[in-house]
Design an enzyme around this catalytic site. Structure first.
Site, PDB file in Angstrom:
ATOM      1  N   ASP A  54      84.484  -5.774 124.113  1.00 36.91           N
ATOM      2  CA  ASP A  54      83.119  -5.148 123.447  1.00 36.91           C
ATOM      3  C   ASP A  54      83.258  -4.577 121.970  1.00 36.91           C
ATOM      4  O   ASP A  54      82.463  -4.167 121.445  1.00 36.91           O
ATOM      5  CB  ASP A  54      82.950  -3.613 124.257  1.00 36.91           C
ATOM      6  CG  ASP A  54      84.094  -2.632 124.322  1.00 36.91           C
ATOM      7  OD1 ASP A  54      84.865  -3.135 123.875  1.00 36.91           O
ATOM      8  OD2 ASP A  54      83.953  -1.569 125.008  1.00 36.91           O
ATOM      9  N   LYS A 123      86.863  -6.323 132.269  1.00 37.69           N
ATOM     10  CA  LYS A 123      87.979  -5.504 132.126  1.00 37.69           C
ATOM     11  C   LYS A 123      87.207  -3.759 131.767  1.00 37.69           C
ATOM     12  O   LYS A 123      86.207  -3.793 131.342  1.00 37.69           O
ATOM     13  CB  LYS A 123      88.698  -5.719 130.750  1.00 37.69           C
ATOM     14  CG  LYS A 123      89.526  -4.528 130.144  1.00 37.69           C
ATOM     15  CD  LYS A 123      90.465  -5.040 128.959  1.00 37.69           C
ATOM     16  CE  LYS A 123      89.854  -4.900 127.704  1.00 37.69           C
ATOM     17  NZ  LYS A 123      89.322  -3.849 127.204  1.00 37.69           N
ATOM     18  N   GLU A 192      96.805  -0.224 124.529  1.00 33.30           N
ATOM     19  CA  GLU A 192      96.787  -0.210 123.319  1.00 33.30           C
ATOM     20  C   GLU A 192      97.134   1.090 122.492  1.00 33.30           C
ATOM     21  O   GLU A 192      97.066   2.199 123.191  1.00 33.30           O
ATOM     22  CB  GLU A 192      95.057  -0.158 123.142  1.00 33.30           C
ATOM     23  CG  GLU A 192      94.462  -0.308 121.758  1.00 33.30           C
ATOM     24  CD  GLU A 192      93.116  -0.728 121.556  1.00 33.30           C
ATOM     25  OE1 GLU A 192      92.474  -0.985 122.281  1.00 33.30           O
ATOM     26  OE2 GLU A 192      92.630  -0.534 120.310  1.00 33.30           O
TER      27      GLU A 192
HETATM   28  O1  KIV Z   1      87.332  -4.905 122.799  1.00 33.17           O
HETATM   29  C1  KIV Z   1      88.400  -5.351 122.681  1.00 33.17           C
HETATM   30  O2  KIV Z   1      88.354  -6.213 122.002  1.00 33.17           O
HETATM   31  C2  KIV Z   1      89.473  -4.777 123.413  1.00 33.17           C
HETATM   32  C3  KIV Z   1      90.667  -5.403 122.823  1.00 33.17           C
HETATM   33  C4  KIV Z   1      91.230  -4.975 121.587  1.00 33.17           C
HETATM   34  C5  KIV Z   1      91.964  -5.150 124.016  1.00 33.17           C
HETATM   35  O3  KIV Z   1      89.505  -4.273 124.262  1.00 33.17           O
END
Ligand code: KIV
Length: 281
Positions: A54, A123, A192
């Site tokens: 996202d 995710k 993260e």
């Molecule tokens: O949205 C994204 O790019 C992420 C990564 C930084 C893991 O969640």
């Protein structure tokens, strides 16, 4: 750990979530974000997993944070990445607002992402708080990647990007989150913006692969936002980024050369224009 809870799509030759889950403690899992067809095609031969993050809202659309991402946006970019990537496991992020409020909306949104993009998994951010959503999505046959530690979707609530794991209470909460995500059936979890030692400890503690970003080399894999990794990010570059190229400068230099050629009548040259073929040639 529930190994059978993740769907194998190995018949297509594409890396599956289950294959990645079994790589715990093995060769590090290589992940990058991708949002478009050409970038997915270029990255596919080199990575195990492409995440349609996202972060697309910030990287491609110039939003201040990831809260600007919508389900329709994630579906459009998921489709583009799936057209470009033939081998990598493609995971699409569930945007803020699509899963936190109820298990039913979470499953519905996850189904849309899978059915309309053909991606292998979704995710979502959170730990103990979203464990019921993870369990329900996994029960619906959809593999889930968790995301703990610094959670960009919570940036407004938290008043900024805050590194996690600095206090004993914070460490205990991170461990609870990691264990809840694993217990709920996720095939892997992104960690993260977390103190290095804490990310390493969590990696040793849980049975699913951890994917680090601003975390630890001890994680089972690493991920970066592609525009950060190739030096195309035009705003703030986070401390944890290593730039493997400087595309910002290349794009700017190319645009300056083109502008100079156009303004001085040096472009187009004879090779770039169409003439009529001579008769009989
Ligand atoms: O949205 C994204 O790019 C992420 C990564 C930084 C893991 O969640």
């Amino acid at each position: 750990m529930n190994l059978l809870s993740t769907v194998s799509t190995g018949a297509t030759g594409r890396t599956t979530p289950l294959e990645l889950q079994y790589r715990k403690g093995g060769t590090p899992i290589v992940c990058l974000t991708a949002y478009t067809y050409p970038i997915a095609k270029l990255l596919d031969p080199h990575v195990d997993l492409l995440l349609v993050g996202d972060s697309v809202a910030m990287v491609l659309y110039g939003h201040e944070n990831t809260l600007g991402a919508t389900l329709d946006m994630m579906i459009a970019h998921g489709q583009a990445v799936m057209r470009g990537a033939k081998d990598a496991c493609v995971v699409v992020d569930m945007p803020a607002g699509s899963y936190e409020h109820s298990v039913e909306t979470a499953v519905r949104a996850a189904r849309r992402l899978i059915e309309e993009t053909g991606c292998s998994a979704v995710k979502l951010e959170g730990g103990v708080d979203v464990a019921p959503q993870i369990s329900a999505i996994v029960r619906a046959g959809i593999p889930v990647m968790g995301h703990i530690g610094l959670q960009p979707q919570s940036v407004e609530k938290e008043g900024g990007y805050k590194i996690k794991g600095k206090t004993d209470e914070d460490v205990a909460a991170l461990i609870r989150d990691a264990e809840a995500v694993e217990k709920a059936g996720a095939f892997s979890v992104v960690i993260e913006g977390t103190i290095e030692r804490v990310a390493a400890d969590i990696t040793a503690r849980i049975g699913i692969p951890t994917i680090g970003i601003g975390a630890s080399v001890a994680c089972d894999g690493q991920i970066l936002v592609i525009d950060d990794a190739i030096g195309l990010t035009v705003d703030r570059v986070p401390k944890f980024v290593k730039e493997y190229a400087k595309l910002r400068d290349m794009v700017s230099d190319a645009a300056a050369s083109y502008a100079g050629d156009v303004r001085s009548h040096r472009f187009p040259e004879s090779a770039h224009v169409f003439g009529l073929k001579a008769k009989g040639a």
